[in-house]
Design an enzyme around this catalytic site. Sequence first.
Site, PDB file in Angstrom:
ATOM      1  N   GLY A  53      -8.681  -0.672   6.157  1.00  0.00           N
ATOM      2  CA  GLY A  53      -7.392  -0.984   6.257  1.00  0.00           C
ATOM      3  C   GLY A  53      -6.515  -0.030   5.960  1.00  0.00           C
ATOM      4  N   CYS A  54      -6.960   0.922   4.690  1.00  0.00           N
ATOM      5  CA  CYS A  54      -6.142   1.802   4.340  1.00  0.00           C
ATOM      6  C   CYS A  54      -6.244   3.153   5.215  1.00  0.00           C
ATOM      7  CB  CYS A  54      -6.838   2.319   3.036  1.00  0.00           C
ATOM      8  SG  CYS A  54      -6.509   0.992   1.486  1.00  0.00           S
ATOM      9  N   THR A  55      -7.244   3.384   6.106  1.00  0.00           N
ATOM     10  CA  THR A  55      -7.319   4.358   6.929  1.00  0.00           C
ATOM     11  C   THR A  55      -6.387   3.753   8.287  1.00  0.00           C
ATOM     12  OG1 THR A  55      -9.449   4.825   6.269  1.00  0.00           O
ATOM     13  CG2 THR A  55      -9.062   5.498   8.550  1.00  0.00           C
ATOM     14  N   ARG A  89      -7.217   1.396  -1.881  1.00  0.00           N
ATOM     15  CA  ARG A  89      -8.479   2.206  -1.731  1.00  0.00           C
ATOM     16  C   ARG A  89      -8.581   3.379  -0.810  1.00  0.00           C
ATOM     17  NH1 ARG A  89     -12.938  -1.037  -2.731  1.00  0.00           N
ATOM     18  NH2 ARG A  89     -11.878  -1.539  -4.810  1.00  0.00           N
ATOM     19  N   ALA A 147      -2.828   4.838   6.798  1.00  0.00           N
ATOM     20  CA  ALA A 147      -2.610   5.976   6.649  1.00  0.00           C
ATOM     21  C   ALA A 147      -2.341   6.800   7.972  1.00  0.00           C
ATOM     22  CB  ALA A 147      -3.430   6.638   5.723  1.00  0.00           C
TER      23      ALA A 147
END
Length: 153
Positions: A43-45, A38, A48
Amino acid sequence: MIDIGDKAPSFRLQASHGREVDSGKLSGRPYLLYFYPRADTPGCTTQACGIQESLPKFDELDLTVIGVSPDPVAKIDKFAEKFGLQFPLASDPDHALADQYGTWVEKTMYGKMSFGMERSSFLVDGQGIVRGVWRKVKPDAHAALVAEAAAAL
């Protein structure tokens, strides 16, 4: 489920900043397809931003990077703009591509079962063959693992 040595499934998805990502247009070039749960979550930030920092190294290796999530393009655009992400983030809202790669999985959180995206990555060579697979990726270690494997292509 896709594994090392398999032919990578073809895809065409809408992506951030009005782009479209198309595996047919990547023919002859290696690419990293990474699936994340998401946009704009911790975590995704981390993942990325680690990839964004590694883009100069990936560019040296002529490696195209594409992130894929089930988020709508509008949410992905906001995420990309907020963190200055220059590589395409693609929308797979019906998780058709994630299903092909085996990354749309059953998860358990707080005792509840649901389906969601498994944080996984696939390194594909210029002939469309999967050369690296990382499942349940740790966000902060992801970029370094990919750079090492891509350098060996």
